[in-house]
Design a protein around this motif. Structure first.
Motif, PDB file in Angstrom:
ATOM      1  N   VAL A  44      -2.267 -14.079  -4.546  1.00 35.80           N
ATOM      2  CA  VAL A  44      -2.053 -13.545  -5.879  1.00 35.80           C
ATOM      3  C   VAL A  44      -1.986 -12.029  -5.763  1.00 35.80           C
ATOM      4  CG1 VAL A  44      -2.994 -13.347  -8.208  1.00 35.80           C
ATOM      5  CG2 VAL A  44      -3.279 -15.465  -6.911  1.00 35.80           C
ATOM      6  N   VAL A  45      -0.868 -11.470  -6.178  1.00 32.85           N
ATOM      7  CA  VAL A  45      -0.678 -10.025  -6.109  1.00 32.85           C
ATOM      8  C   VAL A  45      -1.067  -9.432  -7.453  1.00 32.85           C
ATOM      9  CG1 VAL A  45       1.009  -8.189  -5.773  1.00 32.85           C
ATOM     10  CG2 VAL A  45       1.196 -10.291  -4.460  1.00 32.85           C
ATOM     11  N   LYS A  46      -1.983  -8.494  -7.399  1.00 34.90           N
ATOM     12  CA  LYS A  46      -2.428  -7.831  -8.614  1.00 34.90           C
ATOM     13  C   LYS A  46      -1.485  -6.674  -8.903  1.00 34.90           C
ATOM     14  CE  LYS A  46      -6.432  -5.499 -10.569  1.00 34.90           C
ATOM     15  NZ  LYS A  46      -7.754  -4.950 -10.282  1.00 34.90           N
ATOM     16  N   ASN A  47      -0.853  -6.725 -10.042  1.00 35.75           N
ATOM     17  CA  ASN A  47       0.107  -5.702 -10.423  1.00 35.75           C
ATOM     18  C   ASN A  47      -0.584  -4.702 -11.338  1.00 35.75           C
ATOM     19  OD1 ASN A  47       2.394  -4.245 -10.828  1.00 35.75           O
ATOM     20  ND2 ASN A  47       3.437  -5.760 -12.094  1.00 35.75           N
ATOM     21  N   THR A  48      -0.944  -3.549 -10.797  1.00 41.48           N
ATOM     22  CA  THR A  48      -1.606  -2.524 -11.593  1.00 41.48           C
ATOM     23  C   THR A  48      -0.560  -1.585 -12.169  1.00 41.48           C
ATOM     24  OG1 THR A  48      -1.931  -1.154  -9.641  1.00 41.48           O
ATOM     25  CG2 THR A  48      -3.753  -2.586 -10.282  1.00 41.48           C
ATOM     26  N   PRO A  49      -0.766  -1.116 -13.389  1.00 43.93           N
ATOM     27  CA  PRO A  49       0.212  -0.215 -14.001  1.00 43.93           C
ATOM     28  C   PRO A  49       0.188   1.163 -13.341  1.00 43.93           C
ATOM     29  CG  PRO A  49      -1.707  -0.428 -15.407  1.00 43.93           C
ATOM     30  CD  PRO A  49      -1.894  -1.395 -14.265  1.00 43.93           C
ATOM     31  N   SER A  67      -7.656   7.179 -13.162  1.00 44.98           N
ATOM     32  CA  SER A  67      -7.509   6.471 -11.887  1.00 44.98           C
ATOM     33  C   SER A  67      -8.822   5.827 -11.439  1.00 44.98           C
ATOM     34  CB  SER A  67      -6.999   7.421 -10.799  1.00 44.98           C
ATOM     35  OG  SER A  67      -8.007   8.320 -10.387  1.00 44.98           O
ATOM     36  N   LYS A  68      -9.927   6.280 -11.997  1.00 46.16           N
ATOM     37  CA  LYS A  68     -11.235   5.722 -11.644  1.00 46.16           C
ATOM     38  C   LYS A  68     -11.565   4.460 -12.419  1.00 46.16           C
ATOM     39  CE  LYS A  68     -13.085  10.250 -10.424  1.00 46.16           C
ATOM     40  NZ  LYS A  68     -14.066  11.287 -10.769  1.00 46.16           N
ATOM     41  N   THR A  69     -10.760   4.108 -13.424  1.00 45.72           N
ATOM     42  CA  THR A  69     -11.017   2.906 -14.211  1.00 45.72           C
ATOM     43  C   THR A  69     -10.532   1.671 -13.460  1.00 45.72           C
ATOM     44  OG1 THR A  69      -8.905   3.047 -15.380  1.00 45.72           O
ATOM     45  CG2 THR A  69     -10.792   4.189 -16.384  1.00 45.72           C
ATOM     46  N   PRO A  70     -11.126   0.515 -13.723  1.00 43.60           N
ATOM     47  CA  PRO A  70     -10.701  -0.718 -13.037  1.00 43.60           C
ATOM     48  C   PRO A  70      -9.245  -1.092 -13.322  1.00 43.60           C
ATOM     49  CG  PRO A  70     -12.793  -1.058 -14.174  1.00 43.60           C
ATOM     50  CD  PRO A  70     -12.298   0.294 -14.569  1.00 43.60           C
ATOM     51  N   GLU A  71      -8.744  -0.682 -14.487  1.00 39.05           N
ATOM     52  CA  GLU A  71      -7.362  -1.013 -14.850  1.00 39.05           C
ATOM     53  C   GLU A  71      -6.365  -0.404 -13.869  1.00 39.05           C
ATOM     54  OE1 GLU A  71      -4.221  -0.223 -18.524  1.00 39.05           O
ATOM     55  OE2 GLU A  71      -6.251   0.529 -18.662  1.00 39.05           O
TER      56      GLU A  71
END
Length: 123
Positions: free
Chosen positions: A32-37, A69-73
């Motif tokens: 599963v590839v996590k697609n971060t914005p 950038s430090k947030t989990p999102e």
């Protein structure tokens, strides 16, 4: 190792049973590839840090981008651009402080009060 479906002996490294075709415990799990914005604020801060008229805005956006950038999102995405934007903005702002101080000192030495800003190079 024995197949859980048909009970026949199979290789320990088999992904599927060669007799019945059922997957074994060794079958690879789907990745599963996590697609971060993208961190757009960090990108904007980095770009604006190059322009003398927007270096302060670039500094502010870079600091905000670093915090985002430090947030989990975002999971660290944009951190490098944000740091580069902060450094470049500080260099650009420092450059302009030196230029303005030099021009102001030169104009004060020659007797012109407000003419210091006329000597600023156009960017």
């Amino acid at each position: 190792m024995f197949c859980k479906n048909c009970g026949k002996e199979i290789s320990d490294s088999a992904a599927v049973c060669v007799h019945c075709g059922v997957s074994t415990a060794n079958a690879q799990q789907q990745v599963v590839v996590k697609n971060t914005p993208n961190n757009g604020v960090a990108i904007a801060g980095f770009v604006l840090s190059f322009f003398s008229f927007a270096a302060v805005i670039g500094l502010i956006l870079s600091i905000v981008g670093l915090q985002k950038s430090k947030t989990p999102e975002f999971d660290g995405k944009g951190r490098g651009l944000a740091i580069a934007g902060i450094v470049l903005s500080c260099i650009t702002i420092g450059y302009w402080i030196i230029i303005i101080a030099t021009c102001a000192g030169t104009c004060a030495a020659v007797g012109g009060g407000t003419a210091a800003f006329a000597l600023l190079p156009l960017v």
